[in-house]
Design an enzyme around this catalytic site. Structure first.
Site, PDB file in Angstrom:
ATOM      1  N   GLY A 127       0.933  -0.818   0.255  1.00 49.14           N
ATOM      2  CA  GLY A 127       0.009  -0.078   0.477  1.00 49.14           C
ATOM      3  C   GLY A 127       1.064   1.177   0.085  1.00 49.14           C
ATOM      4  O   GLY A 127       2.185   1.371  -0.154  1.00 49.14           O
ATOM      5  N   PRO A 128       0.251   2.495  -0.122  1.00 52.85           N
ATOM      6  CA  PRO A 128       1.165   3.827  -0.064  1.00 52.85           C
ATOM      7  C   PRO A 128       2.096   4.170   0.580  1.00 52.85           C
ATOM      8  O   PRO A 128       1.777   3.524   2.169  1.00 52.85           O
ATOM      9  CB  PRO A 128      -0.199   4.713  -0.321  1.00 52.85           C
ATOM     10  CG  PRO A 128      -1.349   4.112  -1.105  1.00 52.85           C
ATOM     11  CD  PRO A 128      -1.248   2.559  -0.058  1.00 52.85           C
TER      12      PRO A 128
ATOM     13  N   THR B 153       3.531  -1.655   8.298  1.00 50.41           N
ATOM     14  CA  THR B 153       5.169  -2.080   9.343  1.00 50.41           C
ATOM     15  C   THR B 153       4.062  -2.579   9.969  1.00 50.41           C
ATOM     16  O   THR B 153       3.911  -3.041  11.282  1.00 50.41           O
ATOM     17  CB  THR B 153       5.733  -1.087   9.517  1.00 50.41           C
ATOM     18  OG1 THR B 153       6.820  -0.946   8.276  1.00 50.41           O
ATOM     19  CG2 THR B 153       7.077  -1.747  10.389  1.00 50.41           C
TER      20      THR B 153
ATOM     21  N   GLU C 287      11.098  -3.662   5.515  1.00 49.97           N
ATOM     22  CA  GLU C 287      11.830  -2.849   5.448  1.00 49.97           C
ATOM     23  C   GLU C 287      12.263  -2.323   5.354  1.00 49.97           C
ATOM     24  O   GLU C 287      12.185  -1.375   6.104  1.00 49.97           O
ATOM     25  CB  GLU C 287      11.238  -2.984   3.008  1.00 49.97           C
ATOM     26  CG  GLU C 287      10.074  -1.397   4.444  1.00 49.97           C
ATOM     27  CD  GLU C 287      10.014  -0.494   2.578  1.00 49.97           C
ATOM     28  OE1 GLU C 287      10.342  -1.056   1.699  1.00 49.97           O
ATOM     29  OE2 GLU C 287       8.264   0.256   3.111  1.00 49.97           O
TER      30      GLU C 287
ATOM     31  N   ASP D  51       6.111  -6.050   5.103  1.00 47.64           N
ATOM     32  CA  ASP D  51       5.862  -5.296   5.557  1.00 47.64           C
ATOM     33  C   ASP D  51       5.852  -4.778   4.123  1.00 47.64           C
ATOM     34  O   ASP D  51       6.156  -3.490   3.800  1.00 47.64           O
ATOM     35  CB  ASP D  51       6.238  -4.776   5.973  1.00 47.64           C
ATOM     36  CG  ASP D  51       7.933  -3.599   6.354  1.00 47.64           C
ATOM     37  OD1 ASP D  51       8.077  -4.121   5.679  1.00 47.64           O
ATOM     38  OD2 ASP D  51       8.037  -3.051   6.866  1.00 47.64           O
TER      39      ASP D  51
ATOM     40  N   GLU E 278      10.276  12.291   6.165  1.00 53.54           N
ATOM     41  CA  GLU E 278       8.824  12.012   5.106  1.00 53.54           C
ATOM     42  C   GLU E 278       8.111  14.028   5.507  1.00 53.54           C
ATOM     43  O   GLU E 278       7.020  13.381   4.305  1.00 53.54           O
ATOM     44  CB  GLU E 278       8.281  11.172   5.621  1.00 53.54           C
ATOM     45  CG  GLU E 278       8.368   9.589   5.648  1.00 53.54           C
ATOM     46  CD  GLU E 278       7.769   8.588   6.599  1.00 53.54           C
ATOM     47  OE1 GLU E 278       8.409   7.627   5.137  1.00 53.54           O
ATOM     48  OE2 GLU E 278       6.561   8.585   6.701  1.00 53.54           O
TER      49      GLU E 278
END
Length: 215
Positions: free
Chosen positions: A11-12, A18, A35, A86, A147
């Site tokens: 998913g985005p 996670t 990841e 994830d 982010e």
């Protein structure tokens, strides 16, 4: 011979992959594969200037995910130890198509296919989707500094790319069940009932995977 469960969650950015992977791994007793994100030295620069830093960013992710899956294959799946990840490595192509220039993408695609042709394939996918408002809220809540400069337009386009990818995935892999979860409706982090509903959805598909493999 029964196939060992290997679940991938996709998913985005910011939908809770996670978080859900951790909860499902704990519940089912599966090994958790997470990841590598913040260790990517190019990611902060990428969010500031996607065009300039996209190739370095995507190559770092590809090489690290390749190594992770190689380890998972030998240390877990080959010795019948279930795994929940994830991410699905094909997410690399989702991002690369969106961020790389044509010449770069052609080179990247060649490397991707060479590295992934012998990689283990999940026998179940969980796809979390959500509105842009929910995604932005969750990104703010988890507070990753790298982010904070992500543009809303990039996230909106990425959500569309994921929707298209998952629709194509179901057509290409009709025997791999896809559990779709609406991130606007299910708060599996804070609401135990929502989490238990998802656990039952996953348990049902695990049973079907086992039956299909046994047959």
């Amino acid at each position: 011979m029964m196939e060992v469960p290997f679940i991938a969650i996709e998913g985005p950015i910011g939908v809770g992959k996670t978080s859900l992977a951790n909860k499902l791994a704990t519940h089912f007793g599966f090994h958790l594969l997470e990841e590598i994100v913040e260790e990517n030295p190019f990611l902060g620069k990428f969010y500031d200037n996607i065009e300039e830093w996209s190739f370095q960013t995507e190559m770092f992710f590809l090489c690290n995910r390749y190594k992770q899956l190689e380890d998972i294959q030998t240390k877990y799946l080959q010795v019948n130890k279930p795994v929940i990840a994830d991410y699905h490595i094909s997410k690399n192509m989702i991002f690369a198509k969106r961020t790389l220039q044509e010449e770069q993408f052609e080179k990247y695609e060649q490397i991707y296919h060479i590295l992934t042709k012998d990689m283990p394939v999940p026998n179940m996918m969980i796809y979390i989707h959500a509105s842009l408002d929910t995604i932005l809220k969750r990104i703010r809540l988890r507070g990753r500094e790298i982010e904070q400069n992500i543009k809303a337009t990039y996230l909106a386009q990425l959500s569309q790319d994921y929707e298209q990818f998952m629709n194509e995935f179901e057509k290409i892999h009709p025997n791999i069940p896809v559990v779709r979860i609406d991130g606007d409706q299910f708060d599996f982090v804070s609401n135990q009932e929502d989490l238990e509903t998802i656990i039952e959805m996953v348990r049902t598909e695990l049973h079907r995977v086992t039956l299909n493999t046994a047959n």
